[in-house]
Design an enzyme around this catalytic site. Structure first.
Site, PDB file in Angstrom:
ATOM      1  N   ASP A  96       0.827  -1.197   0.000  1.00 52.29           N
ATOM      2  CA  ASP A  96       0.000   0.000   0.000  1.00 52.29           C
ATOM      3  C   ASP A  96       0.872   1.262   0.000  1.00 52.29           C
ATOM      4  O   ASP A  96       2.005   1.231   0.468  1.00 52.29           O
ATOM      5  CB  ASP A  96      -0.881  -0.050   1.259  1.00 52.29           C
ATOM      6  CG  ASP A  96      -2.176   0.701   1.089  1.00 52.29           C
ATOM      7  OD1 ASP A  96      -2.404   1.290   0.008  1.00 52.29           O
ATOM      8  OD2 ASP A  96      -2.963   0.706   2.039  1.00 52.29           O
TER       9      ASP A  96
ATOM     10  N   HIS B 259       2.722   3.417  -8.772  1.00 52.74           N
ATOM     11  CA  HIS B 259       2.543   1.991  -9.083  1.00 52.74           C
ATOM     12  C   HIS B 259       3.776   1.456  -9.819  1.00 52.74           C
ATOM     13  O   HIS B 259       4.237   0.343  -9.565  1.00 52.74           O
ATOM     14  CB  HIS B 259       1.301   1.780  -9.966  1.00 52.74           C
ATOM     15  CG  HIS B 259       0.019   2.188  -9.300  1.00 52.74           C
ATOM     16  ND1 HIS B 259      -0.222   1.939  -7.967  1.00 52.74           N
ATOM     17  CD2 HIS B 259      -1.089   2.805  -9.774  1.00 52.74           C
ATOM     18  CE1 HIS B 259      -1.434   2.394  -7.656  1.00 52.74           C
ATOM     19  NE2 HIS B 259      -1.973   2.930  -8.732  1.00 52.74           N
TER      20      HIS B 259
ATOM     21  N   LEU C 271      11.769 -20.007  -4.469  1.00 51.92           N
ATOM     22  CA  LEU C 271      10.640 -19.231  -3.949  1.00 51.92           C
ATOM     23  C   LEU C 271       9.402 -19.317  -4.853  1.00 51.92           C
ATOM     24  O   LEU C 271       9.525 -19.184  -6.079  1.00 51.92           O
ATOM     25  CB  LEU C 271      11.061 -17.762  -3.833  1.00 51.92           C
ATOM     26  CG  LEU C 271       9.966 -16.773  -3.406  1.00 51.92           C
ATOM     27  CD1 LEU C 271       9.753 -16.821  -1.899  1.00 51.92           C
ATOM     28  CD2 LEU C 271      10.298 -15.356  -3.842  1.00 51.92           C
TER      29      LEU C 271
HETATM   30  C1  V07 Z   1       1.391  -4.094  -9.592  1.00 50.48           C
HETATM   31  C2  V07 Z   1       3.184  -2.765  -8.448  1.00 50.48           C
HETATM   32  C3  V07 Z   1       3.377  -3.129  -7.013  1.00 50.48           C
HETATM   33  C4  V07 Z   1       2.602  -2.246  -6.074  1.00 50.48           C
HETATM   34  C5  V07 Z   1       1.148  -2.538  -6.003  1.00 50.48           C
HETATM   35  C6  V07 Z   1       0.258  -2.136  -7.155  1.00 50.48           C
HETATM   36  C7  V07 Z   1       0.900  -1.910  -8.475  1.00 50.48           C
HETATM   37  C8  V07 Z   1       3.849  -6.548 -10.160  1.00 50.48           C
HETATM   38  C9  V07 Z   1       2.747  -7.146 -10.734  1.00 50.48           C
HETATM   39  C10 V07 Z   1       2.676  -8.478 -11.339  1.00 50.48           C
HETATM   40  C11 V07 Z   1       1.507  -9.224 -11.287  1.00 50.48           C
HETATM   41  C12 V07 Z   1       1.451 -10.492 -11.836  1.00 50.48           C
HETATM   42  C13 V07 Z   1       2.573 -11.026 -12.436  1.00 50.48           C
HETATM   43  C14 V07 Z   1       3.746 -10.313 -12.489  1.00 50.48           C
HETATM   44  C15 V07 Z   1       3.801  -9.032 -11.947  1.00 50.48           C
HETATM   45  C16 V07 Z   1       1.708  -6.235 -10.581  1.00 50.48           C
HETATM   46  C17 V07 Z   1      -0.381  -5.299 -10.668  1.00 50.48           C
HETATM   47  C18 V07 Z   1       0.070  -4.185  -9.998  1.00 50.48           C
HETATM   48  C19 V07 Z   1      -1.812  -5.383 -11.096  1.00 50.48           C
HETATM   49  F1  V07 Z   1       2.538 -12.271 -12.967  1.00 50.48           F
HETATM   50  N1  V07 Z   1       3.516  -5.375  -9.676  1.00 50.48           N
HETATM   51  N2  V07 Z   1       2.207  -5.143  -9.917  1.00 50.48           N
HETATM   52  N3  V07 Z   1       0.423  -6.326 -10.961  1.00 50.48           N
HETATM   53  N4  V07 Z   1       1.824  -2.972  -8.901  1.00 50.48           N
END
Ligand code: V07
Length: 257
Positions: free
Chosen positions: A37, A54, A148
């Site tokens: 968050d 983000h 992991l």
């Molecule tokens: C998202 C970055 C981290 C902070 C929180 C919200 C924004 C990595 C992924 C991701 C998801 C699936 C995957 C590989 C990477 C991601 C979303 C948002 C929707 F297989 N960061 N991140 N997905 N944020």
């Protein structure tokens, strides 16, 4: 200075490597779950658009993943997108749904090389095809890895997960696949999306919010909680090691009686 077997020289670990060695000599949490968050607030403080937060947060996902893998943590669950997040402006949702692709384009080769296994929990039905394609490729390309487990919660909501489990159990009861007397905590756990994972030992939530926001309600029943005011894009190695050290102090107290 005099030493004997009762007075061992005590040193305080200083470098990340020294702290990691000390952590590794104690109880490592098997499963760490994180509510990431504070990305929007991080951006606002810098007069940047929310999506810049983000994007910065995405790099932190990579750093914490590598560190968790190096520590020998078995599973890291990252709450990337909640079922509530659809209420945000369309432009922000679109940006978020592009992040898995962008993340994997940059970091998948490294994850493959470092033996990390990508998995996902959440309701796949509303996630755009292009996003699922990227995630499924990562799951496929890392399916034989045994380091992991990097488990992304994408379009995840815990109450919906529980209702889904209840419906499946009702269905299996009606079909005679199970009997009422078979229903137990263990059986129920096996109807959840996390059936293949141990419950989290440690939950971390960044950015000063002290609530669960519909995240893993069943699975967190016995979990240690660590809440920090640090915003997710500022969450670094030092913060993660502090959370693990705090967990180890607590589990030592618990174990020692
Ligand atoms: C998202 C970055 C981290 C902070 C929180 C919200 C924004 C990595 C992924 C991701 C998801 C699936 C995957 C590989 C990477 C991601 C979303 C948002 C929707 F297989 N960061 N991140 N997905 N944020």
């Amino acid at each position: 200075m005099f030493y004997n077997k009762f007075f061992k020289k005590q040193t305080v670990p200083k470098t990340v490597a020294e702290r990691m060695d000390k952590i590794k000599s104690s109880v490592i949490p098997r499963h760490v779950a994180i509510i990431m968050d504070g990305n929007g607030r991080w951006a606002k403080k810098r007069s940047l658009p929310r999506v810049a937060g983000h994007h910065e947060g995405m790099k932190v996902v990579r750093n914490i993943t590598i560190l968790a893998n190096d520590l020998g943590i078995e599973t890291l669950t990252m709450f990337a997108f909640s079922t509530e997040n659809w209420k945000r402006p369309k432009s922000e949702v679109d940006f978020l749904m592009n992040l898995p692709e962008e993340f994997l384009k940059i970091y998948l080769p490294e994850l493959v090389e470092k033996n990390v296994k990508v998995q996902m929990i959440g309701d796949r039905t509303q996630i755009p095809k292009h996003t699922l394609r990227a995630v499924d490729k990562a799951i496929h390309d890392t399916k034989n890895n045994n380091g992991l487990i990097l488990n992304f919660a994408l379009n995840y909501g815990s109450r919906a997960e529980i209702i889904h489990a209840v419906k499946e159990i009702a269905h299996d009861l009606k079909d005679g696949k199970i009997l009422e007397e078979h229903i137990s905590e263990e059986l129920f756990s096996n109807y959840l999306m996390t059936k293949h994972l141990p419950d989290p030992d440690l939950l971390i939530r960044t950015s000063g919010e002290i609530r669960l926001s519909n995240f893993m309600l069943w699975q967190l029943a016995y979990t240690e909680f660590c809440f920090t005011d640090v915003l997710w894009p500022d969450f670094d190695e030092d913060e993660f090691l502090k959370a693990i050290e705090q967990y180890q102090k607590r589990s030592r107290r618990f174990g020692g009686i």
